[in-house]
Design a protein around this motif. Structure first.
Motif, PDB file in Angstrom:
ATOM      1  N   GLU A  49       0.849  -1.295   0.254  1.00  0.00           N
ATOM      2  CA  GLU A  49       0.061   0.005   0.040  1.00  0.00           C
ATOM      3  C   GLU A  49       0.753   1.378  -0.145  1.00  0.00           C
ATOM      4  OE1 GLU A  49      -3.297   0.008   2.547  1.00  0.00           O
ATOM      5  OE2 GLU A  49      -3.594  -1.949   2.376  1.00  0.00           O
ATOM      6  N   SER A  50       2.300   1.263   0.585  1.00  0.00           N
ATOM      7  CA  SER A  50       2.846   2.494   0.572  1.00  0.00           C
ATOM      8  C   SER A  50       3.226   2.683  -0.989  1.00  0.00           C
ATOM      9  CB  SER A  50       4.062   2.227   1.345  1.00  0.00           C
ATOM     10  OG  SER A  50       4.934   1.198   0.935  1.00  0.00           O
ATOM     11  N   SER A  51       3.364   1.753  -1.888  1.00  0.00           N
ATOM     12  CA  SER A  51       3.697   1.901  -3.323  1.00  0.00           C
ATOM     13  C   SER A  51       2.574   2.817  -4.157  1.00  0.00           C
ATOM     14  CB  SER A  51       4.119   0.709  -4.031  1.00  0.00           C
ATOM     15  OG  SER A  51       2.963  -0.070  -4.090  1.00  0.00           O
ATOM     16  N   SER A  52       1.580   2.776  -3.428  1.00  0.00           N
ATOM     17  CA  SER A  52       0.322   3.117  -4.238  1.00  0.00           C
ATOM     18  C   SER A  52       0.018   4.651  -4.087  1.00  0.00           C
ATOM     19  CB  SER A  52      -1.060   2.460  -3.813  1.00  0.00           C
ATOM     20  OG  SER A  52      -1.305   2.817  -2.451  1.00  0.00           O
ATOM     21  N   GLU A  53       0.591   5.184  -3.006  1.00  0.00           N
ATOM     22  CA  GLU A  53       0.709   6.660  -2.787  1.00  0.00           C
ATOM     23  C   GLU A  53      -0.714   7.251  -2.915  1.00  0.00           C
ATOM     24  OE1 GLU A  53       3.363   8.421  -5.622  1.00  0.00           O
ATOM     25  OE2 GLU A  53       5.117   7.202  -4.886  1.00  0.00           O
ATOM     26  N   GLY A  54      -1.604   6.592  -2.136  1.00  0.00           N
ATOM     27  CA  GLY A  54      -3.061   6.874  -2.404  1.00  0.00           C
ATOM     28  C   GLY A  54      -3.679   6.991  -3.766  1.00  0.00           C
ATOM     29  N   GLY A  55      -3.064   6.018  -4.710  1.00  0.00           N
ATOM     30  CA  GLY A  55      -3.663   6.017  -5.855  1.00  0.00           C
ATOM     31  C   GLY A  55      -4.701   5.130  -6.189  1.00  0.00           C
ATOM     32  N   ILE A  56      -5.355   5.314  -7.185  1.00  0.00           N
ATOM     33  CA  ILE A  56      -6.456   4.585  -7.453  1.00  0.00           C
ATOM     34  C   ILE A  56      -5.995   3.277  -8.654  1.00  0.00           C
ATOM     35  CG2 ILE A  56      -8.785   4.336  -8.957  1.00  0.00           C
ATOM     36  CD1 ILE A  56      -8.781   7.478  -8.057  1.00  0.00           C
ATOM     37  N   LEU A  57      -6.171   1.879  -8.201  1.00  0.00           N
ATOM     38  CA  LEU A  57      -5.891   0.826  -8.891  1.00  0.00           C
ATOM     39  C   LEU A  57      -6.826   0.680 -10.130  1.00  0.00           C
ATOM     40  CD1 LEU A  57      -4.608  -1.487  -6.079  1.00  0.00           C
ATOM     41  CD2 LEU A  57      -3.478  -0.031  -7.246  1.00  0.00           C
ATOM     42  N   HIS A  58      -6.304   0.063 -11.145  1.00  0.00           N
ATOM     43  CA  HIS A  58      -7.097  -0.347 -12.414  1.00  0.00           C
ATOM     44  C   HIS A  58      -6.683  -1.706 -12.852  1.00  0.00           C
ATOM     45  CE1 HIS A  58      -8.173   4.024 -12.782  1.00  0.00           C
ATOM     46  NE2 HIS A  58      -7.256   4.409 -12.399  1.00  0.00           N
ATOM     47  N   TRP A  59      -7.632  -2.565 -12.776  1.00  0.00           N
ATOM     48  CA  TRP A  59      -7.328  -4.051 -13.092  1.00  0.00           C
ATOM     49  C   TRP A  59      -7.846  -4.345 -14.464  1.00  0.00           C
ATOM     50  CZ3 TRP A  59      -4.420  -6.974  -9.881  1.00  0.00           C
ATOM     51  CH2 TRP A  59      -4.142  -6.486  -8.568  1.00  0.00           C
ATOM     52  N   TYR A  60      -6.863  -5.138 -15.322  1.00  0.00           N
ATOM     53  CA  TYR A  60      -7.176  -5.450 -16.588  1.00  0.00           C
ATOM     54  C   TYR A  60      -6.887  -7.020 -16.782  1.00  0.00           C
ATOM     55  CZ  TYR A  60      -7.377  -0.438 -17.406  1.00  0.00           C
ATOM     56  OH  TYR A  60      -7.435   0.838 -17.351  1.00  0.00           O
ATOM     57  N   ASP A  61      -7.313  -7.629 -17.890  1.00  0.00           N
ATOM     58  CA  ASP A  61      -6.847  -9.096 -17.952  1.00  0.00           C
ATOM     59  C   ASP A  61      -6.153  -8.914 -19.356  1.00  0.00           C
ATOM     60  OD1 ASP A  61      -9.017  -8.661 -19.856  1.00  0.00           O
ATOM     61  OD2 ASP A  61     -10.109 -10.162 -19.171  1.00  0.00           O
ATOM     62  N   VAL A  62      -5.640  -7.889 -19.862  1.00  0.00           N
ATOM     63  CA  VAL A  62      -4.787  -7.814 -20.933  1.00  0.00           C
ATOM     64  C   VAL A  62      -3.755  -6.689 -20.907  1.00  0.00           C
ATOM     65  CG1 VAL A  62      -6.499  -8.209 -22.845  1.00  0.00           C
ATOM     66  CG2 VAL A  62      -6.293  -5.846 -21.818  1.00  0.00           C
ATOM     67  N   PRO A  63      -2.543  -6.909 -21.289  1.00  0.00           N
ATOM     68  CA  PRO A  63      -1.366  -6.031 -20.936  1.00  0.00           C
ATOM     69  C   PRO A  63      -1.656  -4.433 -21.630  1.00  0.00           C
ATOM     70  CG  PRO A  63      -0.586  -7.459 -22.608  1.00  0.00           C
ATOM     71  CD  PRO A  63      -2.002  -7.858 -22.261  1.00  0.00           C
ATOM     72  N   LEU A  69     -11.490  -4.092 -15.222  1.00  0.00           N
ATOM     73  CA  LEU A  69     -12.428  -5.416 -14.517  1.00  0.00           C
ATOM     74  C   LEU A  69     -13.087  -4.753 -13.497  1.00  0.00           C
ATOM     75  CD1 LEU A  69      -9.310  -8.036 -14.460  1.00  0.00           C
ATOM     76  CD2 LEU A  69     -11.421  -7.816 -16.016  1.00  0.00           C
ATOM     77  N   GLY A  70     -12.970  -3.650 -12.991  1.00  0.00           N
ATOM     78  CA  GLY A  70     -13.744  -3.096 -11.917  1.00  0.00           C
ATOM     79  C   GLY A  70     -13.552  -3.597 -10.625  1.00  0.00           C
ATOM     80  N   GLY A  71     -12.237  -4.152 -10.516  1.00  0.00           N
ATOM     81  CA  GLY A  71     -11.765  -4.445  -8.865  1.00  0.00           C
ATOM     82  C   GLY A  71     -10.949  -5.562  -8.982  1.00  0.00           C
ATOM     83  N   ILE A  72     -10.308  -5.878  -7.891  1.00  0.00           N
ATOM     84  CA  ILE A  72      -9.349  -6.984  -7.718  1.00  0.00           C
ATOM     85  C   ILE A  72      -9.718  -8.308  -8.199  1.00  0.00           C
ATOM     86  CG2 ILE A  72      -7.710  -8.074  -6.331  1.00  0.00           C
ATOM     87  CD1 ILE A  72      -7.685  -5.756  -4.488  1.00  0.00           C
ATOM     88  N   PRO A  73      -9.263  -8.968  -9.088  1.00  0.00           N
ATOM     89  CA  PRO A  73      -9.880 -10.161  -9.766  1.00  0.00           C
ATOM     90  C   PRO A  73      -9.780 -11.188  -8.701  1.00  0.00           C
ATOM     91  CG  PRO A  73      -7.908  -9.432 -11.077  1.00  0.00           C
ATOM     92  CD  PRO A  73      -8.160  -8.343  -9.760  1.00  0.00           C
ATOM     93  N   VAL A  74     -10.662 -12.082  -8.674  1.00  0.00           N
ATOM     94  CA  VAL A  74     -10.709 -13.332  -7.532  1.00  0.00           C
ATOM     95  C   VAL A  74     -10.812 -14.461  -8.547  1.00  0.00           C
ATOM     96  CG1 VAL A  74     -12.343 -14.298  -5.934  1.00  0.00           C
ATOM     97  CG2 VAL A  74     -12.353 -12.061  -6.037  1.00  0.00           C
ATOM     98  N   VAL A  75      -9.821 -15.392  -8.203  1.00  0.00           N
ATOM     99  CA  VAL A  75      -9.423 -16.645  -9.049  1.00  0.00           C
ATOM    100  C   VAL A  75     -10.207 -17.792  -8.545  1.00  0.00           C
ATOM    101  CG1 VAL A  75      -7.819 -18.114  -9.929  1.00  0.00           C
ATOM    102  CG2 VAL A  75      -7.405 -15.653  -9.903  1.00  0.00           C
ATOM    103  N   ASP A  76     -10.857 -18.636  -9.244  1.00  0.00           N
ATOM    104  CA  ASP A  76     -11.523 -19.809  -8.996  1.00  0.00           C
ATOM    105  C   ASP A  76     -10.771 -20.839  -8.849  1.00  0.00           C
ATOM    106  OD1 ASP A  76     -13.335 -21.838  -8.589  1.00  0.00           O
ATOM    107  OD2 ASP A  76     -14.603 -21.428 -10.234  1.00  0.00           O
ATOM    108  N   GLY A  77     -10.380 -21.440  -7.713  1.00  0.00           N
ATOM    109  CA  GLY A  77      -9.413 -22.330  -7.544  1.00  0.00           C
ATOM    110  C   GLY A  77      -9.684 -23.742  -7.997  1.00  0.00           C
TER     111      GLY A  77
END
Length: 172
Positions: A49-63, A69-77
């Protein structure tokens, strides 16, 4: 054309200060590559969290590009596969995103084991080869254990020689 109807009109803007903003650094993922066995509980993706500097995270499934994606992905085990996600961040003041960091989650298929020899009789002082066959073929990262280790040439190898002093049931 100008609003006065003439061919052109000159306008001046004064005392304007335009400052650029640097892109925020990519977030620091604590475990950028995680490996699980099928049906294990998959830990949520964690970042420093110290590396985020209060930033907003953006999640994708492509580089690059793609839809957020709208949030941290959850993987089905329960699904054996390799999952790749990419995360970038933007600052609260500026929507420009920084570079994307790759996150890889590998869910290995649950292995099945066959032992080449089942119930075997062996004379005291003799030995027998025990061979474990794993499907799918294991790659790096698998560890092997025969228990109990007593009477085995190697309790951590797929193929071992057993010379027990008493009747023993070995489990791989």
């Amino acid at each position: 054309s100008a609003s006065t109807g003439g061919a052109f009109e000159t306008h001046f803007i004064r005392n304007v200060l335009i400052q650029g903003s640097t892109s925020p650094p990519p977030p620091d993922i604590l475990n950028p590559i995680s490996i699980y066995c099928q049906y294990d509980e998959i830990e949520p993706i964690q970042f420093d969290e110290s590396s985020s500097e209060g930033g907003i995270l953006h999640w994708y499934d492509v580089p690059a590009g793609g839809t957020e994606l709208g949030g941290i992905p959850v993987v089905d085990g329960t699904i054996a596969d390799t999952f790749r996600y990419y995360v970038s961040q933007s600052s609260i003041d500026c929507p420009i995103e920084g570079e994307r960091t790759e996150v890889i989650i590998i869910v290995r298929p649950l292995p099945s084991v066959e032992i080449s020899t089942n119930d075997i009789s062996v004379c005291y002082g003799s030995e027998v080869e025990l061979v474990a066959v794993i499907h799918p073929n294991p790659d790096e990262g698998f560890e092997y254990y025969w228990t109990p280790p007593e009477g085995l040439s190697s309790p951590t190898a797929m193929i071992t020689m057993a010379s027990p002093e008493t009747s023993t049931e070995y489990v791989f």
